[in-house]
Motif scaffolding. Structure first.
Motif, short mmCIF file in Angstrom:
data_model
loop_
_atom_site.label_atom_id
_atom_site.label_comp_id
_atom_site.label_asym_id
_atom_site.label_seq_id
_atom_site.Cartn_x
_atom_site.Cartn_y
_atom_site.Cartn_z
N CYS A 108 -9.64 -32.97 0.94
CA CYS A 108 -9.02 -33.26 2.24
C CYS A 108 -9.50 -32.29 3.32
N ASP A 109 -9.51 -32.81 4.54
CA ASP A 109 -9.71 -31.99 5.72
C ASP A 109 -8.34 -31.50 6.18
N PHE A 110 -8.05 -30.24 5.95
CA PHE A 110 -6.72 -29.72 6.24
C PHE A 110 -6.37 -29.84 7.71
N THR A 111 -7.35 -29.79 8.58
CA THR A 111 -7.06 -29.87 10.01
C THR A 111 -6.59 -31.27 10.42
N ALA A 112 -6.75 -32.25 9.54
CA ALA A 112 -6.32 -33.62 9.83
C ALA A 112 -4.95 -33.94 9.26
N CYS A 113 -4.27 -32.94 8.72
CA CYS A 113 -2.96 -33.16 8.10
C CYS A 113 -1.97 -33.76 9.10
N GLN A 114 -1.23 -34.79 8.68
CA GLN A 114 -0.27 -35.49 9.54
C GLN A 114 1.18 -35.22 9.14
N SER A 115 1.40 -34.23 8.29
CA SER A 115 2.75 -33.95 7.81
C SER A 115 3.66 -33.47 8.93
N HIS A 116 4.95 -33.79 8.80
CA HIS A 116 5.94 -33.27 9.75
C HIS A 116 6.33 -31.84 9.43
N LEU A 117 5.91 -31.32 8.26
CA LEU A 117 6.16 -29.91 7.94
C LEU A 117 5.12 -29.04 8.64
N ASP A 118 5.41 -27.76 8.71
CA ASP A 118 4.51 -26.82 9.38
C ASP A 118 3.16 -26.80 8.67
N HIS A 119 2.10 -27.02 9.42
CA HIS A 119 0.76 -27.10 8.83
C HIS A 119 0.25 -25.75 8.35
N SER A 120 0.98 -24.69 8.63
CA SER A 120 0.57 -23.38 8.12
C SER A 120 0.71 -23.29 6.61
N TRP A 121 1.39 -24.27 6.01
CA TRP A 121 1.45 -24.31 4.55
C TRP A 121 0.11 -24.71 3.94
N MET A 122 -0.74 -25.37 4.70
CA MET A 122 -2.06 -25.70 4.18
C MET A 122 -2.85 -24.41 3.95
N GLN A 123 -3.45 -24.31 2.77
CA GLN A 123 -4.00 -23.02 2.33
C GLN A 123 -5.43 -22.84 2.82
#
Length: 515
Positions: A108-123
């Motif tokens: 996955c491209d982490f910068t494309a994450c669409q989650s409603h949670l804080d994207h800072s969880w992406m490692q």
């Protein structure tokens, strides 16, 4: 100010601080270089392909390079690597590290994450150094198996000399199973233990990737597995002391606490979790006979019941409150009020059993209250045609979910005859709402064990947790629906946790019930 437990809270915090666990460390090296490829035949459509031995990454100087490594197992720890340069750096050194638990996440491209949670969880971590470092040690802890490392410069050449992870956990040696487990059972047990191990840090965490906090509901299941594997009773007591030290003004224990460094904060009023304090203490006493600790924490358990009792109407229904009645990740559909009432009855019965063992008065009245409320619920919710208990929400809707049936059985609400009918009907009913997480399926499995339906439970463990094994799990996942590979509760599956504490219960069930 907390008027209920204020005098004890500072003491509980001090005790928790004094019980900070000794961490165990080991050094792990990558096994191979890899790439991800699309493959519709595998779970979530992404496979990992080995491209070269890991050691070949350390041979040559380069200007720009992206390395992809497989460490061969799920790890929780801190990354270290060594660098060498052909001359001085005349521009800052930049390193980008991407960590992933699963092949899908790795793709996955982490910068494309669409989650409603804080994207800072992406490692994903970027480090920039003005002075070229010989050794890079990332301070932040990560949970992963796969690593992508990008580095280089157009003005000088770099060589990656070595790379390693210092894995960490507060778990010690795992006790062997009291029964010989073979084949799939042995693999489920092994992965359950690794899942728990990687969630045992300074407290019992729910997931070391996301969201790295202590949840009381997760700890309820973690404690059972810990009791027959690592037996680190001090970690449970520290975790409960910390949570108790953060109790709200009315004495409700928070559903979770966040612990980053020395900062500890309460999160979420979740009475369905708060009510589990009594059952956790009962299990703790059964495993370790820690009488003084259970007596110290018993008022906390009783206060959770007092608060919930205030919301119960005379007819045995639940009055609206601004609470989060968590039962399963199905909040849009699942009406949780009935299961929440059952968690109250379950708490009463488990706490009463503890009080009896501790020779504390009042357990008879507690059992009588549980029986009275159970009777009201039976008369109001039993569906004689479907042989199931109805799930009734505030709107009066009638529906049927596995979650409600499981908590009914756990609480001893149905008669013995009704409970067996519920178990058989729920297993055969094609319209019943299915569970969406290992947390509720673990509760369903425990409900079956209470009825003595051990063969059914073991079949469930082998189907559900065994399904994760067969789909390549290194640790057991936060959410798993066999028919929906990319199911998520967070708007984007890349936010899912692939190592989650509420998924480890299968090992406990196998160790306890396989003959």
């Amino acid at each position: 100010m907390n008027q209920i437990f204020y005098p004890q809270q500072a003491l509980w915090a001090e005790k928790a601080l004094a019980m900070a666990p000794e961490m165990n460390y080991r050094t792990v090296y990558p096994q191979s270089q890899i790439e991800w490829v699309k493959d519709d035949s595998v779970w979530q459509g992404i496979a990992i392909k080995k491209t070269a031995p890991a050691e070949e990454a350390f041979n040559d100087f380069f200007q720009f390079r992206t390395f992809s490594f497989d460490f061969g197992e799920h790890l929780v720890g801190r990354l270290e690597f060594e660098l060498e340069y052909d001359r001085y750096n005349d521009a800052p050194v930049r390193v980008i590290a991407k960590f992933a638990e699963t092949p899908y996440e790795f793709s996955c491209d982490f910068t494309a994450c669409q989650s409603h949670l804080d994207h800072s969880w992406m490692q994903l971590e970027t480090k920039i150094f003005d002075e070229a470092p010989a050794i890079v040690k990332l301070e932040r802890r990560y949970a992963f198996r796969y690593l992508e490392l990008k580095l280089g410069s157009p003005n000088y050449h770099t060589r990656l000399k070595s790379i390693r992870v210092i894995a960490e956990t507060s778990a010690g040696e795992c006790m062997p199973s009291p029964v010989k487990l073979t084949g799939l059972d042995a693999e489920i047990d092994r992965i359950s233990n690794i899942t728990l191990r990687d969630c045992m840090q300074s407290v019992f965490e729910d997931g070391p990737k996301r969201d790295r906090r202590l949840w009381i509901g997760d700890m309820w299941q973690q404690a059972k597995v810990n009791g027959c594997t690592f037996r680190n009773y001090e970690l449970l007591e520290r975790s409960l002391y910390l949570a108790a030290s953060q109790s709200y003004e009315d004495g409700m224990i928070p559903g979770s606490i966040v612990l980053f460094g020395n900062n500890c904060h309460a999160c979420n009023r979740v009475p369905t979790y708060a009510l589990l304090v009594g059952p956790i203490l009962h299990d703790h006493y059964n495993f370790y006979q820690r009488r003084e600790f259970c007596l110290e924490m018993l008022p906390l358990a009783l206060r959770q019941q007092e608060l919930f009792r205030e919301a119960i109407n005379p007819d045995g229904t639940l009055a609206p409150r601004e609470w989060w009645l968590f039962i399963d990740h199905d909040q849009a559909w699942l009406k949780p009020q009935t299961a929440a009432l059952c968690s109250f009855v379950y708490s009463l019965r488990e706490t009463a059993e503890l009080m009896k063992k501790l020779s504390v008065d009042g357990y008879e009245a507690m059992l009588a209250e549980a029986d009275e409320l159970s009777g009201k619920m039976r008369s109001r919710l039993w569906d004689a045609d479907r042989k199931l208990m109805r799930t009734d929400g505030q709107s009066g809707e009638e529906s049927f979910s596995w979650a409600t049936q499981a908590w009914m059985i756990m609480a001893g609400v149905p008669t013995a005859e009704q409970a067996l009918q519920i178990w058989q009907s729920a297993r055969q009913d094609k319209l019943i709402r299915q569970g969406r997480t290992p947390f509720i399926w673990g509760t369903i499995a425990e409900a079956g064990c209470k009825l003595g339906q051990i063969d059914d439970v073991l079949d469930l463990v082998r189907y559900y947790w065994g399904g994760m094994v067969q789909r390549g799990a290194d640790t057991f996942w936060e959410v798993y629906r066999p028919e929906e590979a990319l199911f998520t509760s967070y708007s984007d599956p890349m936010m899912n946790s692939a190592c989650h504490a509420w998924s480890c219960l299968a090992g406990y069930l196998l160790r306890k019930y396989v003959k």
